[in-house]
Design an enzyme around this catalytic site. Structure first.
Site, PDB file in Angstrom:
ATOM      1  N   CYS A 208       0.857  -1.189   0.000  1.00  0.00           N
ATOM      2  CA  CYS A 208       0.000   0.000   0.000  1.00  0.00           C
ATOM      3  C   CYS A 208       0.893   1.240   0.000  1.00  0.00           C
ATOM      4  O   CYS A 208       1.828   1.352   0.783  1.00  0.00           O
ATOM      5  CB  CYS A 208      -0.958   0.085   1.170  1.00  0.00           C
ATOM      6  SG  CYS A 208      -2.198  -1.199   1.180  1.00  0.00           S
TER       7      CYS A 208
ATOM      8  N   ARG B 256       4.215  -0.238  -4.784  1.00  0.00           N
ATOM      9  CA  ARG B 256       3.959  -0.803  -3.451  1.00  0.00           C
ATOM     10  C   ARG B 256       2.698  -1.645  -3.406  1.00  0.00           C
ATOM     11  O   ARG B 256       2.492  -2.424  -2.468  1.00  0.00           O
ATOM     12  CB  ARG B 256       3.844   0.323  -2.425  1.00  0.00           C
ATOM     13  CG  ARG B 256       5.097   1.139  -2.279  1.00  0.00           C
ATOM     14  CD  ARG B 256       4.906   2.199  -1.232  1.00  0.00           C
ATOM     15  NE  ARG B 256       4.815   1.620   0.090  1.00  0.00           N
ATOM     16  CZ  ARG B 256       5.831   1.445   0.917  1.00  0.00           C
ATOM     17  NH1 ARG B 256       7.033   1.805   0.547  1.00  0.00           N
ATOM     18  NH2 ARG B 256       5.657   0.913   2.103  1.00  0.00           N
TER      19      ARG B 256
ATOM     20  N   TRP C  48      -2.679  -2.776  -1.779  1.00  0.00           N
ATOM     21  CA  TRP C  48      -2.385  -4.202  -1.905  1.00  0.00           C
ATOM     22  C   TRP C  48      -3.329  -4.863  -0.915  1.00  0.00           C
ATOM     23  O   TRP C  48      -3.188  -4.705   0.292  1.00  0.00           O
ATOM     24  CB  TRP C  48      -0.924  -4.479  -1.550  1.00  0.00           C
ATOM     25  CG  TRP C  48      -0.489  -5.883  -1.801  1.00  0.00           C
ATOM     26  CD1 TRP C  48      -0.018  -6.400  -2.968  1.00  0.00           C
ATOM     27  CD2 TRP C  48      -0.477  -6.962  -0.847  1.00  0.00           C
ATOM     28  NE1 TRP C  48       0.287  -7.723  -2.810  1.00  0.00           N
ATOM     29  CE2 TRP C  48       0.013  -8.099  -1.519  1.00  0.00           C
ATOM     30  CE3 TRP C  48      -0.841  -7.074   0.494  1.00  0.00           C
ATOM     31  CZ2 TRP C  48       0.162  -9.329  -0.889  1.00  0.00           C
ATOM     32  CZ3 TRP C  48      -0.697  -8.302   1.116  1.00  0.00           C
ATOM     33  CH2 TRP C  48      -0.200  -9.413   0.422  1.00  0.00           C
TER      34      TRP C  48
ATOM     35  N   ASN D 201      -2.245   1.651   5.615  1.00  0.00           N
ATOM     36  CA  ASN D 201      -1.354   0.576   5.187  1.00  0.00           C
ATOM     37  C   ASN D 201      -1.112  -0.292   6.413  1.00  0.00           C
ATOM     38  O   ASN D 201      -0.811   0.242   7.475  1.00  0.00           O
ATOM     39  CB  ASN D 201      -0.029   1.182   4.694  1.00  0.00           C
ATOM     40  CG  ASN D 201       1.014   0.131   4.406  1.00  0.00           C
ATOM     41  OD1 ASN D 201       0.683  -1.013   4.102  1.00  0.00           O
ATOM     42  ND2 ASN D 201       2.275   0.509   4.501  1.00  0.00           N
ATOM     43  N   GLY D 202      -1.286  -1.605   6.283  1.00  0.00           N
ATOM     44  CA  GLY D 202      -1.062  -2.500   7.422  1.00  0.00           C
ATOM     45  C   GLY D 202      -2.294  -3.340   7.682  1.00  0.00           C
ATOM     46  O   GLY D 202      -3.169  -3.464   6.822  1.00  0.00           O
TER      47      GLY D 202
ATOM     48  N   GLU E 112      17.712 -17.919  -6.155  1.00  0.00           N
ATOM     49  CA  GLU E 112      17.340 -16.568  -6.589  1.00  0.00           C
ATOM     50  C   GLU E 112      16.858 -16.590  -8.050  1.00  0.00           C
ATOM     51  O   GLU E 112      15.874 -15.923  -8.396  1.00  0.00           O
ATOM     52  CB  GLU E 112      18.540 -15.635  -6.401  1.00  0.00           C
ATOM     53  CG  GLU E 112      18.362 -14.213  -6.878  1.00  0.00           C
ATOM     54  CD  GLU E 112      17.205 -13.448  -6.230  1.00  0.00           C
ATOM     55  OE1 GLU E 112      16.599 -13.953  -5.285  1.00  0.00           O
ATOM     56  OE2 GLU E 112      16.886 -12.352  -6.712  1.00  0.00           O
TER      57      GLU E 112
ATOM     58  N   LYS F   2      13.093 -15.406  -9.182  1.00  0.00           N
ATOM     59  CA  LYS F   2      12.867 -14.381 -10.205  1.00  0.00           C
ATOM     60  C   LYS F   2      11.913 -14.916 -11.283  1.00  0.00           C
ATOM     61  O   LYS F   2      11.020 -14.211 -11.734  1.00  0.00           O
ATOM     62  CB  LYS F   2      14.194 -13.962 -10.861  1.00  0.00           C
ATOM     63  CG  LYS F   2      15.061 -13.084 -10.011  1.00  0.00           C
ATOM     64  CD  LYS F   2      14.575 -11.658  -9.994  1.00  0.00           C
ATOM     65  CE  LYS F   2      14.657 -10.927  -8.705  1.00  0.00           C
ATOM     66  NZ  LYS F   2      14.503 -11.389  -7.428  1.00  0.00           N
TER      67      LYS F   2
ATOM     68  N   GLU G 267       8.238 -15.232  -9.890  1.00  0.00           N
ATOM     69  CA  GLU G 267       7.492 -13.992  -9.647  1.00  0.00           C
ATOM     70  C   GLU G 267       7.270 -13.186 -10.913  1.00  0.00           C
ATOM     71  O   GLU G 267       6.268 -12.482 -11.023  1.00  0.00           O
ATOM     72  CB  GLU G 267       8.178 -13.137  -8.570  1.00  0.00           C
ATOM     73  CG  GLU G 267       9.521 -12.577  -8.935  1.00  0.00           C
ATOM     74  CD  GLU G 267      10.134 -11.744  -7.809  1.00  0.00           C
ATOM     75  OE1 GLU G 267       9.399 -11.118  -7.057  1.00  0.00           O
ATOM     76  OE2 GLU G 267      11.374 -11.755  -7.713  1.00  0.00           O
TER      77      GLU G 267
ATOM     78  N   HIS H  96      18.374 -37.188  -4.528  1.00  0.00           N
ATOM     79  CA  HIS H  96      17.618 -37.673  -3.368  1.00  0.00           C
ATOM     80  C   HIS H  96      16.120 -37.455  -3.545  1.00  0.00           C
ATOM     81  O   HIS H  96      15.373 -37.440  -2.570  1.00  0.00           O
ATOM     82  CB  HIS H  96      18.128 -36.993  -2.093  1.00  0.00           C
ATOM     83  CG  HIS H  96      19.583 -37.278  -1.838  1.00  0.00           C
ATOM     84  ND1 HIS H  96      20.026 -38.521  -1.450  1.00  0.00           N
ATOM     85  CD2 HIS H  96      20.677 -36.504  -1.978  1.00  0.00           C
ATOM     86  CE1 HIS H  96      21.349 -38.490  -1.333  1.00  0.00           C
ATOM     87  NE2 HIS H  96      21.766 -37.272  -1.657  1.00  0.00           N
TER      88      HIS H  96
ATOM     89  N   LYS I 124       5.969  -4.267  -3.468  1.00  0.00           N
ATOM     90  CA  LYS I 124       7.403  -4.070  -3.237  1.00  0.00           C
ATOM     91  C   LYS I 124       7.786  -4.158  -1.760  1.00  0.00           C
ATOM     92  O   LYS I 124       8.821  -4.689  -1.416  1.00  0.00           O
ATOM     93  CB  LYS I 124       7.797  -2.695  -3.792  1.00  0.00           C
ATOM     94  CG  LYS I 124       9.266  -2.386  -3.702  1.00  0.00           C
ATOM     95  CD  LYS I 124      10.038  -3.194  -4.702  1.00  0.00           C
ATOM     96  CE  LYS I 124      11.534  -2.953  -4.612  1.00  0.00           C
ATOM     97  NZ  LYS I 124      12.273  -4.044  -5.265  1.00  0.00           N
TER      98      LYS I 124
HETATM   99  C1  F6R Z   1      11.849 -10.673  -4.816  1.00  0.00           C
HETATM  100  C2  F6R Z   1      11.740  -9.639  -3.811  1.00  0.00           C
HETATM  101  C3  F6R Z   1      11.264 -10.033  -2.461  1.00  0.00           C
HETATM  102  C4  F6R Z   1      11.982  -9.218  -1.374  1.00  0.00           C
HETATM  103  C5  F6R Z   1      11.391  -9.546   0.008  1.00  0.00           C
HETATM  104  C6  F6R Z   1      12.102  -8.782   1.121  1.00  0.00           C
HETATM  105  O1  F6R Z   1      12.350 -10.163  -6.023  1.00  0.00           O
HETATM  106  O2  F6R Z   1      12.007  -8.499  -4.061  1.00  0.00           O
HETATM  107  O3  F6R Z   1      11.428 -11.391  -2.231  1.00  0.00           O
HETATM  108  O4  F6R Z   1      13.337  -9.516  -1.411  1.00  0.00           O
HETATM  109  O5  F6R Z   1      10.034  -9.212   0.034  1.00  0.00           O
HETATM  110  O6  F6R Z   1      11.995  -7.409   0.941  1.00  0.00           O
HETATM  111  P1  F6R Z   1      12.963  -6.410   1.689  1.00  0.00           P
HETATM  112  O7  F6R Z   1      14.323  -6.618   1.152  1.00  0.00           O
HETATM  113  O8  F6R Z   1      12.418  -5.047   1.385  1.00  0.00           O
HETATM  114  O9  F6R Z   1      12.895  -6.743   3.146  1.00  0.00           O
END
Ligand code: F6R
Length: 647
Positions: free
Chosen positions: A2, A27, A78, A104-105, A516, A520, A523, A539, A642
């Site tokens: 949010c 966000r 969000w 937000n929250g 990682e 990527k 998502e 395994h 984000k």
């Molecule tokens: C994936 C991504 C998320 C963040 C996670 C933690 O591309 O961006 O997995 O890494 O939500 O976010 P932060 O780093 O802001 O605590």
């Protein structure tokens, strides 16, 4: 999670709110809305879907009348409670339509509060937790007005001027502020709230607990926002708002009080980047821009880290060298991509410091009752500095008396403030929802922390630490050169747009890189993707291999531990023997992999512990390109946000 902006000044509040929302949309982008107070009226407009839907409604729909007024706010959502509908979009209003609230929250006790409000005749029209706040404010203002006829209630001077006073001094305040304070005391959970009232166009209020809120201080105008990007086009002067505090913003400044009503001083700071840093700069997507910014982001993170006397420099250190010498174990807590950076750090921290180091997903950390004490160092990694799971892990660690060091990209955010020491990744704003440049920054910062620990504990000599730092400072150049040679992986990704799944394998630091790469792809391209330790495959997961399945293998340097390289080469053969299509990421000159690679992606040679800084790059580009080939929005993938400020 949010995005929130509030404004009071001389400009059109609608224009400021929409401009802020455009920068905050990363966000959350399920729905959005605005509210403006002007000409004795409060008007709200909200719409499900991306911000473009709201903008269309405001410019073409029945709501196209101008919204005059210089006090207002905006919200991009969000969804948590209630789906992403027009009705659940913020702002939410009370029964009279005089009060508007954005949030937000999560308000955890909202069900009880809602029942209480409905019991006294309030009609709530959404499924959100937020709406109760508007109605509670209505109740509190009504009570205050009633009491005014008799005695003045506790901390209210109705209609009085905005308070001023010294820190720690209780003061009389605006009636809306006093009402919000009483409401906040009743709320459980996490919240940033921004509040407007039709009859009080001179103020916009903000409140926060466990959720972000910053103030922008302009000339004759004041902003409240989830992060500075929302107002950076107007001012670079900002103020942090602490936990359980309320800010009363007026044109000519702010008054900050805690939930008990005492004045507190907000910490002011200058934002050291400008609006252009948060724009696409000619790229079609922020993600593409941010991938290409990685050499600079890394260089900025590493700049000035070695003092004249050869010591590593953190940014804020509220711990003594002795505290670091006393450390006997290290925990790293983080989520998502930041967690993967932590997994890489483990190899370096243990190798350089000889301290045991555990890496834990922040969301699980406090529930398993980890053994923490005064000699435990907890490293919390977070790009946003607001991730609630990580913040809660930090708080738990500190309650257990552990020392906490934050690695963070956002100056003024909550996690660094709650920590004993901070190292900032100076990557600039990251707008694309998927982390790219900040991952590299986090890995580099972790390596610096590992070296710092080794230095203060005397495990490495000063000249050894300096040599590592100097080699690390050469990495941005290598990252830049790697980015220039990734066309083959782009082409490959476009050809795999219809693949059903992709597996990623790695060993040692290549394993978190594989995780990682898989994250990527999940998502961004909404594909089934899994990362495995290459040795673990046999395994169980090897049963997933079927003819044609793309398997990406991150190969360690043959110049590192020889047996490690040899084992990964064997693992490539194992999956290939079962029909997998092998995509091999290997360093220049590694000829041993050539016979087994259906596709060979070359990266420059580097030392084992620094390799993730280059081997991650083809995987970022692969996921981004494949998602684009599928016609997807790589900046705003579905269901994501984000900054994740709910647990
Ligand atoms: C994936 C991504 C998320 C963040 C996670 C933690 O591309 O961006 O997995 O890494 O939500 O976010 P932060 O780093 O802001 O605590």
């Amino acid at each position: 999670m949010c995005g929130i902006i509030g404004y009071v000044g001389d400009q059109s509040a609608l224009d400021v709110a929409l401009g802020g929302l455009r920068r905050l949309e990363y966000r959350g982008y399920d729905s959005s809305g605005v509210a403006v107070v002007g000409a004795g009226a409060l008007r709200t407009v909200r719409r499900a879907g991306k911000l473009a839907n709201l903008e269309k409604l405001l410019s073409e729909g029945p709501e196209r009348d101008p919204m005059p007024g210089t006090t207002g706010m905006g919200h991009t959502r969000w969804a948590t409670h209630g789906g992403p509908t027009d009705q659940n979009a913020h702002p939410h209003t009370d029964c009279t339509g005089a009060i508007a609230v954005i949030h937000n929250g999560i308000i955890e006790n909202f069900a009880a509060l809602r029942a209480e409000l409905e019991g006294i005749g309030h009609e709530l029209t959404s499924e959100t937790d937020t709406e109760v706040v508007a109605h509670l404010l209505e109740v509190e203002l009504g009570n205050a007005a009633a009491a005014q006829a008799g005695a003045v209630p506790e901390d209210v001077a109705p209609g009085g001027p905005a308070a001023s006073g010294a820190a720690g001094v209780p003061v009389a305040q605006h009636p809306l502020t006093a009402a919000l304070r009483r409401v906040c005391r009743r709320l459980e959970g996490a919240f940033t709230l921004v509040v407007l009232h039709r009859d009080f166009p001179e103020v916009v209020l903000g409140a926060r607990r466990n959720s972000p809120l910053v103030v922008g201080i302009g000339q004759g105008e004041t902003f409240l926002a989830s992060d500075v990007s929302a107002f950076i086009a107007h001012t670079r002067e900002a103020m942090e708002i602490g936990q359980d505090q309320i800010v009363e913003a007026r044109r000519d400044g702010v008054t900050v009080t805690d939930f008990a009503g005492e004045i507190v001083e907000g910490r002011r700071y200058h934002v050291d980047w400008d609006a252009s840093a948060a724009e696409k700069g000619g790229y079609p997507y922020f993600m593409l821009k941010e991938i290409n910014e990685q050499p600079t982001a890394l260089a900025d993170t590493l700049r000035g880290r070695l003092s004249a006397d050869g010591a590593i420099v953190l940014d804020e250190e509220r711990l003594s060298a002795q505290d670091f010498r006393d450390v006997d174990k290290v925990f790293i807590v983080a989520c998502g991509t930041a967690y993967h950076a932590g997994l890489i750090a483990k190899y370096a921290v243990e190798h350089w410091t000889r301290l045991p180091c555990e890496v834990e997903m922040a969301s699980e950390f406090r529930y398993r009752d980890p053994v923490l004490d005064r000699s435990t160092l907890v490293i919390a990694i977070s790009q946003s500095g607001e991730t609630l799971d990580t913040l809660m892990a930090v708080k738990h660690a500190r309650e257990q008396k552990a020392r906490v060091l934050a690695i963070c990209n956002t100056n003024g955010s909550t996690i660094p403030r709650e920590s004993d020491a901070v190292l900032y990744t100076r990557c600039g704003p990251e707008v694309g929802v998927a982390s790219t440049k900040t991952f590299l920054g986090q890995v580099a910062a972790c390596l610096l922390v590992g070296l710092y620990l080794a230095q203060v504990r005397g495990v490495l000599y000063g000249d050894e630490v300096a040599a590592y730092v100097e080699r690390l400072q050469r990495m941005p150049d290598l990252v830049g050169r790697t980015l220039h040679r990734l066309e083959p992986i782009r082409e490959l990704a476009r050809g795999l747009a219809d693949a059903k799944a992709v597996l990623f394998l790695g060993r040692h630091v290549g394993y978190p890189v594989a995780l990682e790469g898989a994250l990527k792809l999940k998502e961004l391209a909404y594909m089934h993707a899994e990362g495995f330790p290459a040795g673990e495959l046999k395994h169980g997961p090897i049963a997933l291999i079927e003819p044609g399945l793309p398997v990406i293998v991150v190969v360690p340097s043959p110049r590192g531990r020889a047996h490690l390289h040899g084992k990964v080469v064997s693992n490539i053969q194992e999956v290939r023997a079962r029909g997998a299509r092998t995509i091999v990421i290997a360093e220049d000159g590694d000829v041993a992999v050539e016979p087994y690679a259906d596709h060979l992606i070359r990266v420059p040679a580097t030392s084992s512990l620094f390799a993730p800084l280059v081997t991650t790059l083809p995987l970022q580009v692969f996921a981004c390109e494949l998602a684009l080939a599928r016609g997807l929005d790589v900046d705003q993938p579905r269901n994501l946000a984000k900054s994740v400020t709910v647990e």
